[in-house]
Every structure is written in structure tokens, then in C-alpha cells.
Motif scaffolding. Sequence first.
Motif, short mmCIF file in Angstrom:
data_model
loop_
_atom_site.label_atom_id
_atom_site.label_comp_id
_atom_site.label_asym_id
_atom_site.label_seq_id
_atom_site.Cartn_x
_atom_site.Cartn_y
_atom_site.Cartn_z
N ASN A 20 44.33 32.81 43.73
CA ASN A 20 42.97 32.26 43.85
C ASN A 20 42.66 31.72 45.24
O ASN A 20 42.11 30.63 45.40
CB ASN A 20 42.76 31.16 42.81
CG ASN A 20 42.99 31.66 41.39
OD1 ASN A 20 42.54 32.74 41.02
ND2 ASN A 20 43.72 30.88 40.61
N VAL A 21 43.00 32.49 46.25
CA VAL A 21 42.68 32.11 47.62
C VAL A 21 41.16 32.15 47.82
O VAL A 21 40.58 31.29 48.48
CB VAL A 21 43.39 33.02 48.63
CG1 VAL A 21 42.97 32.72 50.05
CG2 VAL A 21 44.91 32.88 48.47
N LEU A 22 40.52 33.17 47.26
CA LEU A 22 39.06 33.25 47.26
C LEU A 22 38.56 33.05 45.84
O LEU A 22 39.20 33.49 44.88
CB LEU A 22 38.58 34.61 47.77
CG LEU A 22 38.93 35.01 49.20
CD1 LEU A 22 38.26 36.33 49.55
CD2 LEU A 22 38.56 33.93 50.19
N ASP A 23 37.40 32.40 45.70
CA ASP A 23 36.85 32.19 44.36
C ASP A 23 36.14 33.45 43.87
O ASP A 23 35.95 34.42 44.61
CB ASP A 23 35.93 30.97 44.32
CG ASP A 23 34.72 31.10 45.23
OD1 ASP A 23 34.27 32.24 45.51
OD2 ASP A 23 34.20 30.06 45.66
N LYS A 24 35.74 33.43 42.61
CA LYS A 24 35.15 34.62 41.98
C LYS A 24 33.87 35.06 42.68
O LYS A 24 33.62 36.26 42.82
CB LYS A 24 34.87 34.34 40.51
CG LYS A 24 36.12 34.19 39.66
CD LYS A 24 35.77 33.92 38.21
CE LYS A 24 37.03 33.76 37.35
NZ LYS A 24 36.69 33.48 35.93
N ALA A 25 33.06 34.09 43.13
CA ALA A 25 31.79 34.44 43.78
C ALA A 25 32.04 35.19 45.09
O ALA A 25 31.35 36.17 45.39
CB ALA A 25 30.98 33.17 44.03
N ALA A 26 33.01 34.74 45.87
CA ALA A 26 33.31 35.39 47.15
C ALA A 26 33.85 36.80 46.93
O ALA A 26 33.47 37.74 47.63
CB ALA A 26 34.32 34.55 47.94
N VAL A 27 34.73 36.96 45.95
CA VAL A 27 35.29 38.28 45.64
C VAL A 27 34.19 39.23 45.18
O VAL A 27 34.12 40.39 45.61
CB VAL A 27 36.39 38.18 44.57
CG1 VAL A 27 36.87 39.57 44.18
CG2 VAL A 27 37.56 37.36 45.10
N GLY A 188 40.95 37.98 44.21
CA GLY A 188 40.91 36.75 44.99
C GLY A 188 42.26 36.21 45.36
O GLY A 188 42.37 35.29 46.18
N SER A 189 43.32 36.76 44.78
CA SER A 189 44.68 36.34 45.12
C SER A 189 45.19 37.18 46.30
O SER A 189 44.70 38.28 46.56
CB SER A 189 45.61 36.49 43.92
OG SER A 189 45.22 35.61 42.89
#
Length: 259
Positions: A20-27, A188-189
Motif C-alpha cells: 500500500n505505497v500508493l492508495d486506491k485513488a492514486a492507483v 499500489g504495493s
Amino acid sequence: MLSKEQHEDFKQNGYLIVENVLDKAAVKQIRLTAERDAQLAKNVQINKNYEEEGVGTKLVYKDRLGDDAYSAYVRSRRLIEPMEDLFNEKMRHYYHLQMLKDPNTGGWQWHQDYGYHYKEFFYPNFVSLMLALDPCTRDNGCLRVLRGSHHIGRLEHQECGSQLMADPERIEWATRELEEVHCELSPGSVLYFHGNILHASDPNHSSLPRWSIVAAYVTASNTCVLPEVEKKLSPVLDSWDDKKIAIICQTNSSKNDTN
């Protein structure tokens, strides 16, 4: 900052998964940008990473940073700072790939990234990352690594279709001696892997895509042996925050909608 245990894992195993480096919205945003990007689709190349029969591997290769959303994310502090922490040093960008692993497209033979690029860099202070934009599973051809294989050092590589693969005799030994790990990732990982770790992936025989961004970096102190490569390397990276990346992504999204 990474924990002491994460540092030790990377040192011993040659790879590290950070969830979860990036959140769902960013991905979702970057995945949608890639789907709508006509220029990206135009630049796709098909690698035939096999000698006789197989299926092609879809990718887009970029050896310079631009003003696009993908270049923005490979500058992201969320991705860069863990590498700086692991190597205790600033990084320089070498290249990045859009891996478009659709159903019925191919994978990679066993290889080391530094095995590809040791002629360009004097030291193996080379690290790659994979940012998952889709679920990466065994079924759709997630990356496989041989745990701890970076301790072997650089192996000789030979041509195998469009790619280079590590010495088959050494691979036979390595697969007997070392544990094979399927690096399954959620969107996001990020998977970080050392330049000398042996890795490969199977073709995607599932009905689900496995898109990702793969980026390669060297430490700021690493000596570049070839002048033509030095010209392509980024300056020492000043990582970007979320706000700056969001502006770039919004601009690119508007361009795609207009086109």
C-alpha cells in the motif's frame, strides 16, 4: 522510514515488498491514464523472450524522465525514499517500463538486471522496483525471485529471443539451492529488488491483466562507465510529493480527454 526488520530482509533476501505505497485513488488514476493513453498504445513493443515457441511480452521502454504521469510516479517520494533508506544514499533514475501483461501475453526468463547493465556501471549498486497497478498473482504471471540469489554475484548472460537470460547451467544450480518465491502484489504495493537477484515471470494465462510500472535506479555514487549512458541518467533525484504528482497527472488526464 523502513524498519530494522525490513532492512535485514532486503539484505538477506535481495528483495522487499512494501504494501500500500500508493492508495486506491492514486492507483485508479494512473491505471486509467494508461488505458486512455493513445501515445502509450502507439509505443508498445512486443518482446519475444523465448527461443522457439511462446507468446510475446508487451511493454513500453523509457530511458529518460519526461513530463508524463509515469515519470512523475517514478520520482515519487513514496517510491524513492525506501530505496534511499535501504542504500543510505540518493538515487538516479536509469529507465522505466510500462509492463502491459494482458491475458495471453508472455513473461521473462531468469535474469539479473545488473547482468544486463554491468557494462554501464562499475558497481552493482543497482535497484529496481515494480509498482503494481493490477493484482499480481501466480495465475497472471507475477514476478518470481530466487531468495538470496543476489549473494551469488553477477552471472554471465546470453541472448534468448528479445531478452538476455542468465547462464542456464548456473540457473539449474540456483533453482536447486535456493527457494523460489512468487511475489504476489496488491495494486499500489511495491516490490524492491536488488540488481543481482535472479528473477523471472511466467506468461499470463489467466483472463485478468497484470499491468505494472517497473523502474530501475542506481545509487548517486555509482560510477557510470559509458559516457553515452551518463547522458541519459537523471541528475540525483529530488523526490516529488503527492501534490506535485497530482498536478502532473491532472494535466496528462486533461490532454488524454482532449485527444
